[in-house]
Design an enzyme around this catalytic site. Structure first.
Site, short mmCIF file in Angstrom:
data_model
loop_
_atom_site.label_atom_id
_atom_site.label_comp_id
_atom_site.label_asym_id
_atom_site.label_seq_id
_atom_site.Cartn_x
_atom_site.Cartn_y
_atom_site.Cartn_z
CE1 TYR A 143 -3.16 2.94 0.46
CE2 TYR A 143 -3.89 1.95 2.52
CZ TYR A 143 -4.02 2.92 1.55
OH TYR A 143 -5.01 3.86 1.66
CE LYS A 173 -6.01 2.75 -2.68
NZ LYS A 173 -6.83 3.30 -1.62
#
Lengths: 315, 315
Positions: A143, A173
């Site tokens: 992330y 992400k």
């Protein structure tokens, strides 16, 4: 069927908003309802992301909420729980729990308290997590959100992690909001080994990102506009009609751009509160703040001008 | 004896280093030994501060370590546990635990995941914590460390909190390293109501800070140089001989300045490892990194040049 750590997730995900009650406890019933609705609209469920106020939700609450979803019959294969906590024992506990209920992937922030950690230190964090979890089913999505975590996930770090854990490191992400970075991530890694799923953080990039090889998007506003984002993804995925894609992209951009100029969590909660006639949806945990009446009315007016309406919840 | 929330803590505190074993588990025995040694050298114990790698230590581990100290006979009145966690339910749990074992104060970071929270949002965080703990014994010390938390504790926020909770808001640790800020905090708040304890984060400020009204210091290097920092505090507190103060201040500054140029946690752990003949002291949790042999030798040589030796541990 391949081992779950060889599955690469695809599609649009909502970082699911977390509803609270007036006393700031979690409203589990409303959370389950919202997840079921998002699922019915074609969304994957990235529970405990930034927009879930995950930083404000305790470890025990995350586990209880996950259990509540499973008990309510939500398909665990739709879940991508956030499991990045600064203390490795807590990240391990949450990741193991996600695996135990059958989630096919977890989304893991870097440790974000200590600033400017070395690349070796970040490698060691992820490596310890993988080793201590010690489960071949683990598929870990990195992330990258430097504005919030202050700790970037660099190309060099990903390369090292993929080399050491080629089956386990499953994607990223990218919440940087920097298209050049997103493109770099897709071009460098999307076709790596078993595949590497790159999820931009906004549906506004989809027309550019999906044809390049992005896996979907994990976007805040998928909490309020799920069906049209799903339709856009499906069209792009099927290499559908270009003018239809263009029109749908414009459509979702119009919604996104309204929320993006606002404190998004409070704005989306305000919209859900109005649409579901549930004032409790407005509640956030400190340090965030709810919308007041005037901000809510202003947002409603903007959404009305573009003809936006939240899809109803099934009875 | 006044209610514990009316006591204002004073003196030098060590943000106690947390020792780990080779498998990265906590070394509870060594932690207790280190705390007892610091206590014997006149230090208060600010367990679970930044230098304790508290961000890397789980909530359950913090509770277990605190229990271990109490079981070993460490005086709970010497403790100032760090209880600032981003999720209010976790901060409440840790604060209640600290009160239950008799700690006279807790040190509380602001929630540090969401960046640029509003002053209202920060006020709401601390206010919720105080209300949910709901215990008249609570004495809360604010932890200002903008370089790490990215979320400053401003004069305006302190004023609002003191107005609402005059007995409970008991002081501030100022880790900004900005003397102007420290002086402002002392001048504005030290003589407020029941008193407000301002703790600079370095013993290097003591000669300036104590006469102005600072309560002591909470300094990383109090982990390795406790006795002399205690002696300096006591001299200043007793308005002792100026040339003796000057000489002792120079002395502690020499030690501080060596560690301050280095990654302090790893450097202090390296020093403890050598002095205690305990290699395990070198271990840090990711994302931090231990010193290698060459960095350790270099540090030893620097310390030898100023004639620094760690005081022995009692058998």
């Amino acid at each position: 069927m391949p081992a779950s750590n060889l599955i690469r997730l695809r599609g649009p995900y909502a970082p699911v908003l977390t509803p609270f009650k007036a006393d700031l406890c979690i409203d589990t019933g409303r959370f389950v309802e919202h997840c079921r609705w998002l699922e019915s609209q074609g969304m994957g469920l990235a529970i405990f992301g930034t927009n879930s106020e995950a930083a404000s939700v305790s470890l025990d609450e995350r586990i209880e909420l996950t259990e509540a979803l499973v008990a309510a019959g939500v398909d665990p294969m739709k879940l991508m729980p956030g499991a990045g906590l600064c203390a490795i024992p807590e990240a391990v506990r949450l990741t193991r729990h996600a695996l135990s209920i059958g989630a096919p992937g977890v989304l893991v922030l870097p440790p974000y308290y200590f600033k400017t950690p070395s690349e070796d230190g970040l490698f060691a964090y992820y490596s310890e997590l993988v080793e201590q979890v010690g489960d071949a089913r683990l598929a870990l999505y990195l992330y990258h959100f430097p504005q919030m975590s202050q700790v970037p996930i660099t190309v060099a770090l990903i390369e090292r992690l993929l080399k050491r854990y080629p089956d386990t490191i499953a994607g990223l992400k990218d919440s940087s909001g920097d298209w050049d970075n997103t493109r770099t991530m897709i071009e460098r890694f999307a076709s790596h080994g078993q595949g590497f799923s790159v999820f931009p953080s906004s549906e506004s990039t989809m027309t550019r990102a999906i044809p390049l090889g992005a896996a979907g998007c994990i976007s805040a506003t998928n909490n309020v506009n799920p069906a049209r984002v799903r339709a856009l993804f499906d069209l792009l995925d099927a290499k559908g009609d270009a003018s239809e894609i263009e029109s749908l992209q414009r459509d979702v951009d119009a919604v996104r751009s309204i929320f993006q100029r606002l404190p998004m969590i409070a704005a989306m909660k305000s919209t859900l509160a109005r649409a579901r006639d549930a004032r409790g949806w407005n509640i956030v945990r400190p340090p965030l703040q709810s919308f007041d009446e005037s901000a809510a009315r202003d947002l409603d007016a903007q959404l009305a001008r573009i003809g936006f309406e939240l899809a109803p919840q099934q009875a």
